[in-house]
Design an enzyme around this catalytic site. Sequence first.
Site, PDB file in Angstrom:
ATOM      1  N   ASP A   1       0.856  -1.201   0.000  1.00 26.62           N
ATOM      2  CA  ASP A   1       0.000   0.000   0.000  1.00 26.62           C
ATOM      3  C   ASP A   1       0.894   1.254   0.000  1.00 26.62           C
ATOM      4  O   ASP A   1       0.894   2.043   0.937  1.00 26.62           O
ATOM      5  CB  ASP A   1      -0.879  -0.077   1.268  1.00 26.62           C
ATOM      6  CG  ASP A   1      -1.948   0.989   1.326  1.00 26.62           C
ATOM      7  OD1 ASP A   1      -2.037   1.801   0.399  1.00 26.62           O
ATOM      8  OD2 ASP A   1      -2.692   0.992   2.331  1.00 26.62           O
TER       9      ASP A   1
ATOM     10  N   ASP B   1       4.059  10.782  -6.985  1.00 27.62           N
ATOM     11  CA  ASP B   1       4.989  11.732  -7.621  1.00 27.62           C
ATOM     12  C   ASP B   1       4.869  11.665  -9.146  1.00 27.62           C
ATOM     13  O   ASP B   1       4.089  10.891  -9.688  1.00 27.62           O
ATOM     14  CB  ASP B   1       6.426  11.425  -7.155  1.00 27.62           C
ATOM     15  CG  ASP B   1       7.233  12.709  -6.998  1.00 27.62           C
ATOM     16  OD1 ASP B   1       7.107  13.588  -7.878  1.00 27.62           O
ATOM     17  OD2 ASP B   1       7.985  12.823  -6.017  1.00 27.62           O
TER      18      ASP B   1
ATOM     19  N   LYS C   1       0.970   3.920  -2.006  1.00 31.35           N
ATOM     20  CA  LYS C   1       0.329   5.208  -2.347  1.00 31.35           C
ATOM     21  C   LYS C   1       1.321   6.154  -3.018  1.00 31.35           C
ATOM     22  O   LYS C   1       1.597   7.259  -2.526  1.00 31.35           O
ATOM     23  CB  LYS C   1      -0.279   5.874  -1.117  1.00 31.35           C
ATOM     24  CG  LYS C   1      -1.381   5.068  -0.457  1.00 31.35           C
ATOM     25  CD  LYS C   1      -2.096   5.851   0.626  1.00 31.35           C
ATOM     26  CE  LYS C   1      -3.100   5.022   1.371  1.00 31.35           C
ATOM     27  NZ  LYS C   1      -2.512   3.998   2.243  1.00 31.35           N
TER      28      LYS C   1
HETATM   29  P1  5BU Z   1      -7.590  -0.410   9.927  1.00 31.70           P
HETATM   30  O1  5BU Z   1      -6.765  -0.843  11.082  1.00 31.70           O
HETATM   31  O2  5BU Z   1      -8.637  -1.459   9.492  1.00 31.70           O
HETATM   32  O3  5BU Z   1      -8.186   0.955  10.132  1.00 31.70           O
HETATM   33  O4  5BU Z   1      -6.526  -0.303   8.709  1.00 31.70           O
HETATM   34  C1  5BU Z   1      -6.851   0.190   7.451  1.00 31.70           C
HETATM   35  C2  5BU Z   1      -5.683   0.035   6.514  1.00 31.70           C
HETATM   36  O5  5BU Z   1      -6.051   0.508   5.225  1.00 31.70           O
HETATM   37  C3  5BU Z   1      -4.448   0.826   6.902  1.00 31.70           C
HETATM   38  O6  5BU Z   1      -3.326   0.078   6.488  1.00 31.70           O
HETATM   39  C4  5BU Z   1      -4.534   2.100   6.080  1.00 31.70           C
HETATM   40  O7  5BU Z   1      -3.251   2.598   5.763  1.00 31.70           O
HETATM   41  C5  5BU Z   1      -5.230   1.610   4.848  1.00 31.70           C
HETATM   42  N1  5BU Z   1      -6.088   2.596   4.171  1.00 31.70           N
HETATM   43  C6  5BU Z   1      -7.169   3.177   4.768  1.00 31.70           C
HETATM   44  O8  5BU Z   1      -7.453   2.927   5.925  1.00 31.70           O
HETATM   45  N2  5BU Z   1      -7.944   4.056   4.073  1.00 31.70           N
HETATM   46  C7  5BU Z   1      -7.711   4.371   2.793  1.00 31.70           C
HETATM   47  O9  5BU Z   1      -8.462   5.140   2.188  1.00 31.70           O
HETATM   48  C8  5BU Z   1      -6.568   3.741   2.181  1.00 31.70           C
HETATM   49  C9  5BU Z   1      -5.801   2.867   2.889  1.00 31.70           C
HETATM   50 BR1  5BU Z   1      -6.193   4.094   0.432  1.00 31.70          BR
END
Ligand code: 5BU
EC number: 2.4.2.10
Length: 491
Positions: free
Chosen positions: A320, A325, A322
């Site tokens: 992930d 650039d 993201k």
């Molecule tokens: P959580 O612990 O279920 O809240 O983790 C969510 C994961 O998804 C976490 O690794 C974030 O970096 C990732 N994430 C997110 O929460 N929301 C987004 O819009 C995106 C990634 Br893109």
Amino acid sequence: MTRSCVPSSTGSDKNVKTMDERIDALVLRLHEIEAVKFGSFTLKSGLQSPIYIDLRVIVSYPDVLTAVAECMWDVLSNNGAKFDNMCGVPYTALPIATCMSLNHDCPMLMRRKEVKDYGTKKAIEGAFEKGQTCLLVEDLVTSGMSVMETVHPLQHVGLKTTDVVVLIDREQGGEQTLKKNGLKLHAVLPLSRVLKVLEKEGKMSKELVEEVQQFIAANQTGGDKPKEEKTKRETYAGRAKIASNQCAKDMFHLMEKKKSNLCVAADVDTAKELLELAETLGPEICMLKTHCDLYPDFTEDFGEKLQAIAKKHDFLIFEDRKFADIGNTVVGQYSSGVHKIADWSHVTNAHIVPGSGIIDGLKSVGLPKKRGLLLLAEMSSKGTMANGAYTEAAIQMAKDHKDFVMGFIATNPNAWKVEWSKGLINMTPGVQLQVGGDSMGQQYNTPMNVICNNGSDVIIVGRGIYKAQDPAKAASEYRKAGWEAYEKSVK
Ligand code: 5BU
């Protein structure tokens, strides 16, 4: 169990006015003090709404605050609710709860909003005993999310929560969500009643009432019930056939084969823990999401080790990263540096902020390796700017790069009404078994809402699984919930 607070109505001017009269008078006062306004308002979500309700202002009008608290108490009394103490959802409902508490000698508790992890710090202030029943007091309910944010810490300290009282129910699905979580909603004013009174009293035109009604109907949060008109859709297997990107094809196939649409977000502290978690959860998941820059013990052989586990248990790896650039820079960031992401991660993702050059750059590295790219069309966090025209731009860029773009990070793809994108995968982070959120803007939706109502394909679950006492058991529960939602949506 006997409950110490059993509401019986004692409103001050109750003897001269019926409850209906008092509620109608309250609606007019709320309109007068502009707690309920009509016009064109941009909501936090980016949506344009013809109605805006802001009950924070009532603290400056003691007559309104008194009437609000009394009407809420009377509704509880009429509905026969019983409880031992009450807790207002911060902040707007705190003075309302205080009024109810003082007027009716019912103990109050307070939730600390700033405590980030209620597992370790004191999140509920006040005197209470485990097993007591605590009434939730809230000013307004839309989706039920903010109520759930207070319910969880109350339950965590051993309090029971069975009833929620609100002044206004926007009738956008909150009641169903609360019901799904075992909570009964007591609302003084369903929004439809607010509209009826204001129209009757000449404060709103018939056209304006209709406009608001249409807005509310079009913006249902869905509770947790599948919406009939949106339920039927193509199976993963069917979509594998039309997917252009290899990773998307593989993913659709393996979801169908493993009966899992669960991606675990393994945001643990070390690479060692991550590899252990991958081994434990491997059988349950279709994808494992990493943030490799979190691990202080990242070594060159990390990718190889993770790939071996992924192969053994048949899941894809999604770093992930993201990227955000220009094309030329992301080429290096994706292929080299410490992490060499393209070497081991089947999938990565990118913001579209720089324009489509970022896709060209990543594609030059990833496509020869049969990798897939997810574009961030929407995000799960509160106040995200990824909506409206931004989301539309992401969709268009995907259309122009179907060979490499395998899908989107999305929260409500059903709302896009895009027919051509069936070969793309929509993945949604911000998923837990109950709606809610954290103190830093994460917003959680349920697997049923995400897959069945909002039309996503994959649930991404982090803390709901790796912070659970038994992550394997939690993963199995999420997998089951995600799959049930999928099956419901294709039936
Ligand atoms: P959580 O612990 O279920 O809240 O983790 C969510 C994961 O998804 C976490 O690794 C974030 O970096 C990732 N994430 C997110 O929460 N929301 C987004 O819009 C995106 C990634 Br893109």
